[in-house]
Design a protein around this motif. Structure first.
Motif, PDB file in Angstrom:
ATOM      1  N   THR A  41      10.517 -12.295  -6.387  1.00 52.91           N
ATOM      2  CA  THR A  41       9.892 -11.730  -7.582  1.00 52.91           C
ATOM      3  C   THR A  41       8.466 -12.253  -7.777  1.00 52.91           C
ATOM      4  O   THR A  41       8.233 -13.463  -7.692  1.00 52.91           O
ATOM      5  N   PHE A  42       7.545 -11.338  -8.028  1.00 54.08           N
ATOM      6  CA  PHE A  42       6.145 -11.696  -8.331  1.00 54.08           C
ATOM      7  C   PHE A  42       5.795 -11.014  -9.649  1.00 54.08           C
ATOM      8  O   PHE A  42       5.482  -9.815  -9.673  1.00 54.08           O
ATOM      9  N   GLU A  43       5.885 -11.788 -10.728  1.00 59.00           N
ATOM     10  CA  GLU A  43       5.706 -11.156 -12.045  1.00 59.00           C
ATOM     11  C   GLU A  43       4.322 -10.530 -12.224  1.00 59.00           C
ATOM     12  O   GLU A  43       4.192  -9.457 -12.823  1.00 59.00           O
ATOM     13  N   ALA A  44       3.303 -11.197 -11.684  1.00 56.27           N
ATOM     14  CA  ALA A  44       1.939 -10.672 -11.850  1.00 56.27           C
ATOM     15  C   ALA A  44       1.807  -9.312 -11.152  1.00 56.27           C
ATOM     16  O   ALA A  44       1.132  -8.404 -11.657  1.00 56.27           O
ATOM     17  N   VAL A  45       2.478  -9.172  -9.999  1.00 58.24           N
ATOM     18  CA  VAL A  45       2.417  -7.894  -9.279  1.00 58.24           C
ATOM     19  C   VAL A  45       3.123  -6.817 -10.114  1.00 58.24           C
ATOM     20  O   VAL A  45       2.631  -5.701 -10.260  1.00 58.24           O
ATOM     21  N   GLU A  46       4.247  -7.173 -10.696  1.00 55.68           N
ATOM     22  CA  GLU A  46       4.990  -6.190 -11.508  1.00 55.68           C
ATOM     23  C   GLU A  46       4.154  -5.708 -12.696  1.00 55.68           C
ATOM     24  O   GLU A  46       4.166  -4.527 -13.030  1.00 55.68           O
ATOM     25  N   GLU A  47       3.435  -6.631 -13.314  1.00 56.29           N
ATOM     26  CA  GLU A  47       2.580  -6.243 -14.449  1.00 56.29           C
ATOM     27  C   GLU A  47       1.524  -5.239 -14.001  1.00 56.29           C
ATOM     28  O   GLU A  47       1.242  -4.263 -14.679  1.00 56.29           O
ATOM     29  N   MET A  48       0.940  -5.508 -12.826  1.00 60.50           N
ATOM     30  CA  MET A  48      -0.092  -4.596 -12.302  1.00 60.50           C
ATOM     31  C   MET A  48       0.490  -3.223 -12.005  1.00 60.50           C
ATOM     32  O   MET A  48      -0.125  -2.199 -12.302  1.00 60.50           O
ATOM     33  N   VAL A  49       1.684  -3.221 -11.418  1.00 60.25           N
ATOM     34  CA  VAL A  49       2.326  -1.942 -11.072  1.00 60.25           C
ATOM     35  C   VAL A  49       2.535  -1.121 -12.345  1.00 60.25           C
ATOM     36  O   VAL A  49       2.204   0.070 -12.399  1.00 60.25           O
ATOM     37  N   LYS A  50       3.063  -1.770 -13.386  1.00 57.47           N
ATOM     38  CA  LYS A  50       3.330  -1.039 -14.650  1.00 57.47           C
ATOM     39  C   LYS A  50       2.042  -0.444 -15.214  1.00 57.47           C
ATOM     40  O   LYS A  50       2.009   0.711 -15.640  1.00 57.47           O
ATOM     41  N   LYS A  51       0.987  -1.256 -15.210  1.00 57.55           N
ATOM     42  CA  LYS A  51      -0.289  -0.763 -15.769  1.00 57.55           C
ATOM     43  C   LYS A  51      -0.846   0.373 -14.920  1.00 57.55           C
ATOM     44  O   LYS A  51      -1.371   1.362 -15.435  1.00 57.55           O
ATOM     45  N   VAL A  53       6.359   6.522 -20.688  1.00 55.08           N
ATOM     46  CA  VAL A  53       7.667   6.776 -20.062  1.00 55.08           C
ATOM     47  C   VAL A  53       7.621   6.378 -18.580  1.00 55.08           C
ATOM     48  O   VAL A  53       8.574   5.824 -18.036  1.00 55.08           O
ATOM     49  N   VAL A  54       6.480   6.633 -17.945  1.00 53.46           N
ATOM     50  CA  VAL A  54       6.358   6.288 -16.523  1.00 53.46           C
ATOM     51  C   VAL A  54       6.355   4.764 -16.354  1.00 53.46           C
ATOM     52  O   VAL A  54       7.024   4.216 -15.471  1.00 53.46           O
ATOM     53  N   SER A  55       5.660   4.092 -17.244  1.00 50.01           N
ATOM     54  CA  SER A  55       5.645   2.629 -17.204  1.00 50.01           C
ATOM     55  C   SER A  55       7.064   2.086 -17.425  1.00 50.01           C
ATOM     56  O   SER A  55       7.524   1.176 -16.729  1.00 50.01           O
ATOM     57  N   ARG A  56       7.769   2.693 -18.367  1.00 48.19           N
ATOM     58  CA  ARG A  56       9.147   2.263 -18.655  1.00 48.19           C
ATOM     59  C   ARG A  56      10.073   2.555 -17.468  1.00 48.19           C
ATOM     60  O   ARG A  56      10.952   1.746 -17.139  1.00 48.19           O
ATOM     61  N   LEU A  57       9.886   3.712 -16.834  1.00 47.56           N
ATOM     62  CA  LEU A  57      10.680   4.040 -15.640  1.00 47.56           C
ATOM     63  C   LEU A  57      10.564   2.917 -14.605  1.00 47.56           C
ATOM     64  O   LEU A  57      11.555   2.467 -14.036  1.00 47.56           O
ATOM     65  N   TYR A  58       9.344   2.465 -14.400  1.00 47.23           N
ATOM     66  CA  TYR A  58       9.129   1.390 -13.416  1.00 47.23           C
ATOM     67  C   TYR A  58       9.702   0.059 -13.896  1.00 47.23           C
ATOM     68  O   TYR A  58      10.323  -0.670 -13.136  1.00 47.23           O
ATOM     69  N   GLU A  59       9.460  -0.252 -15.147  1.00 45.06           N
ATOM     70  CA  GLU A  59       9.895  -1.562 -15.652  1.00 45.06           C
ATOM     71  C   GLU A  59      11.416  -1.686 -15.701  1.00 45.06           C
ATOM     72  O   GLU A  59      11.984  -2.697 -15.285  1.00 45.06           O
ATOM     73  N   GLU A  60      12.062  -0.618 -16.185  1.00 47.26           N
ATOM     74  CA  GLU A  60      13.512  -0.738 -16.425  1.00 47.26           C
ATOM     75  C   GLU A  60      14.358  -0.353 -15.231  1.00 47.26           C
ATOM     76  O   GLU A  60      15.494  -0.821 -15.105  1.00 47.26           O
ATOM     77  N   TRP A  61      13.843   0.538 -14.376  1.00 48.44           N
ATOM     78  CA  TRP A  61      14.721   1.050 -13.314  1.00 48.44           C
ATOM     79  C   TRP A  61      14.133   0.913 -11.913  1.00 48.44           C
ATOM     80  O   TRP A  61      14.797   0.390 -11.027  1.00 48.44           O
ATOM     81  N   VAL A  62      12.905   1.367 -11.705  1.00 46.64           N
ATOM     82  CA  VAL A  62      12.396   1.401 -10.323  1.00 46.64           C
ATOM     83  C   VAL A  62      12.252  -0.014  -9.748  1.00 46.64           C
ATOM     84  O   VAL A  62      12.788  -0.308  -8.670  1.00 46.64           O
ATOM     85  N   MET A  63      11.564  -0.885 -10.459  1.00 49.76           N
ATOM     86  CA  MET A  63      11.358  -2.233  -9.889  1.00 49.76           C
ATOM     87  C   MET A  63      12.652  -3.045  -9.849  1.00 49.76           C
ATOM     88  O   MET A  63      12.932  -3.677  -8.818  1.00 49.76           O
ATOM     89  N   PRO A  64      13.484  -3.024 -10.907  1.00 47.15           N
ATOM     90  CA  PRO A  64      14.752  -3.763 -10.796  1.00 47.15           C
ATOM     91  C   PRO A  64      15.622  -3.277  -9.630  1.00 47.15           C
ATOM     92  O   PRO A  64      16.225  -4.083  -8.916  1.00 47.15           O
ATOM     93  N   ASP A  96       0.843  -1.206   0.000  1.00 43.51           N
ATOM     94  CA  ASP A  96       0.000   0.000   0.000  1.00 43.51           C
ATOM     95  C   ASP A  96       0.874   1.250   0.000  1.00 43.51           C
ATOM     96  O   ASP A  96       0.566   2.238  -0.670  1.00 43.51           O
ATOM     97  N   SER A  97       1.966   1.208   0.754  1.00 44.81           N
ATOM     98  CA  SER A  97       2.852   2.377   0.776  1.00 44.81           C
ATOM     99  C   SER A  97       3.482   2.581  -0.606  1.00 44.81           C
ATOM    100  O   SER A  97       3.578   3.717  -1.091  1.00 44.81           O
ATOM    101  N   LEU A  98       3.885   1.483  -1.248  1.00 40.15           N
ATOM    102  CA  LEU A  98       4.473   1.613  -2.598  1.00 40.15           C
ATOM    103  C   LEU A  98       3.461   2.224  -3.571  1.00 40.15           C
ATOM    104  O   LEU A  98       3.820   3.045  -4.421  1.00 40.15           O
ATOM    105  N   ILE A  99       2.204   1.840  -3.422  1.00 41.52           N
ATOM    106  CA  ILE A  99       1.151   2.377  -4.309  1.00 41.52           C
ATOM    107  C   ILE A  99       0.986   3.879  -4.073  1.00 41.52           C
ATOM    108  O   ILE A  99       0.916   4.662  -5.016  1.00 41.52           O
ATOM    109  N   ARG A 100       0.978   4.282  -2.819  1.00 41.68           N
ATOM    110  CA  ARG A 100       0.832   5.715  -2.516  1.00 41.68           C
ATOM    111  C   ARG A 100       2.034   6.503  -3.031  1.00 41.68           C
ATOM    112  O   ARG A 100       1.903   7.638  -3.511  1.00 41.68           O
ATOM    113  N   GLN A 101       3.199   5.890  -2.927  1.00 42.70           N
ATOM    114  CA  GLN A 101       4.412   6.578  -3.399  1.00 42.70           C
ATOM    115  C   GLN A 101       4.401   6.773  -4.921  1.00 42.70           C
ATOM    116  O   GLN A 101       5.067   7.668  -5.442  1.00 42.70           O
TER     117      GLN A 101
END
Ligand SMILES: O=C(O)C(=O)C[C@]1(C(=O)O)C=C[C@@H](O)C=C1
Length: 248
Positions: free
Chosen positions: A181-191, A222-233, A8-13
């Motif tokens: 790693t939870f791939e399904a969670v990562e997909e949701m975060v990107k979307k 760009v925001v989705s890419r920021l998360y996929e390539e840098w924030v989540m890794p 929840d904190s990650l979502i708010r951030q």
């Protein structure tokens, strides 16, 4: 603290990150603030206006007690002045061996060299001070999110020490990375972050026949890419580094 509350904190951030990017996008790239960008010079150690702006801002924030909070990690941790505000008893959730992990040097390089050119328009309008203040807000928001990986890792370890214990004992980086790693969670975060950039960054008009529906203050992809390539890794890298030290 459990996995749901740290998520929840990650979502708010995410909101803070998207809004900070929207604010920075008001200004063109304003490269003078980042000079001297000489070839081969490490942007972090070479002094630039932004470098001084962040270092001096952090000194002020340190006096105001910002870095007493274990969720905050300075970009220039050396020689920070002590806090001058009344001490708050922050709950010490993190294992001491992993609490000082700091990947801000990598975050700085990625922000300046990869992310900024993707969403700041070409040009120079001379607003270096305002631009640097926006950069600081972006850097702090991204840094807080990535270092929050320490809390995510602590919760995961506490929830199943028997699962993580052997991999920590063997210092098995790849094994730990796979477990956390939870791939399904990562997909949701990107979307979700892409959608937030769409909703927060659209022009709001009172008339329905607005023609500007398709333009956003920051390109949502760009925001989705920021998360996929840098924030989540990087969040995962922080988690792995933290877990490797969890039994020290
Ligand atoms: O939610 C988690 O479990 C996390 O570890 C956070 C996070 C992320 O950075 O958003 C990182 C790794 C997981 O694969 C999913 C998401």
């Amino acid at each position: 603290m459990d996995l749901e509350s740290v998520r929840d904190s990650l979502i708010r951030q995410e909101d803070t990150i998207v809004f900070s990017l929207i604010e920075r996008a008001k200004f063109p790239i304003n490269s003078w603030a980042y000079s001297p960008p000489q070839n081969g010079v490490d942007a972090f150690s070479a002094s630039s206006f932004l470098h001084s702006f962040v270092r001096e801002s952090e000194a002020l924030h340190a006096k105001a007690g910002r870095y007493e909070n274990p969720e905050e990690n300075p970009f220039f941790p050396d020689d920070l002045p002590p806090s001058m505000v009344p001490t708050h008893d922050y709950k010490q959730v993190l294992h001491p061996a992993g609490s000082s992990i700091n990947v801000n040097k990598t975050i700085w390089d990625i922000y300046l060299n990869k992310l900024l050119p993707l969403f700041a328009a070409e040009g120079d309008d001379g607003n270096y001070g305002l631009t640097a203040a926006c950069d600081l807000a972006c850097l702090q928001a991204i840094s807080r999110r990535i270092h929050y990986g320490k809390f995510v890792a602590e919760v995961k370890f506490k929830e199943s020490p028997e699962e993580y214990g052997p991999a920590i004992h063997d210092q098995d980086r790849a094994g730990l990375m796979k477990m956390l790693t939870f791939e399904a969670v990562e997909e949701m975060v990107k979307k979700r972050v892409e959608k937030k950039a769409t909703v927060f960054g659209q022009e709001v008009n009172l008339s329905d026949n607005s023609k500007s529906k398709e333009t956003y203050k920051v390109d949502p992809s760009v925001v989705s890419r920021l998360y996929e390539e840098w924030v989540m890794p990087l969040t995962k890298q922080v988690q792995v580094e933290y877990l490797l030290r969890r039994l020290d």
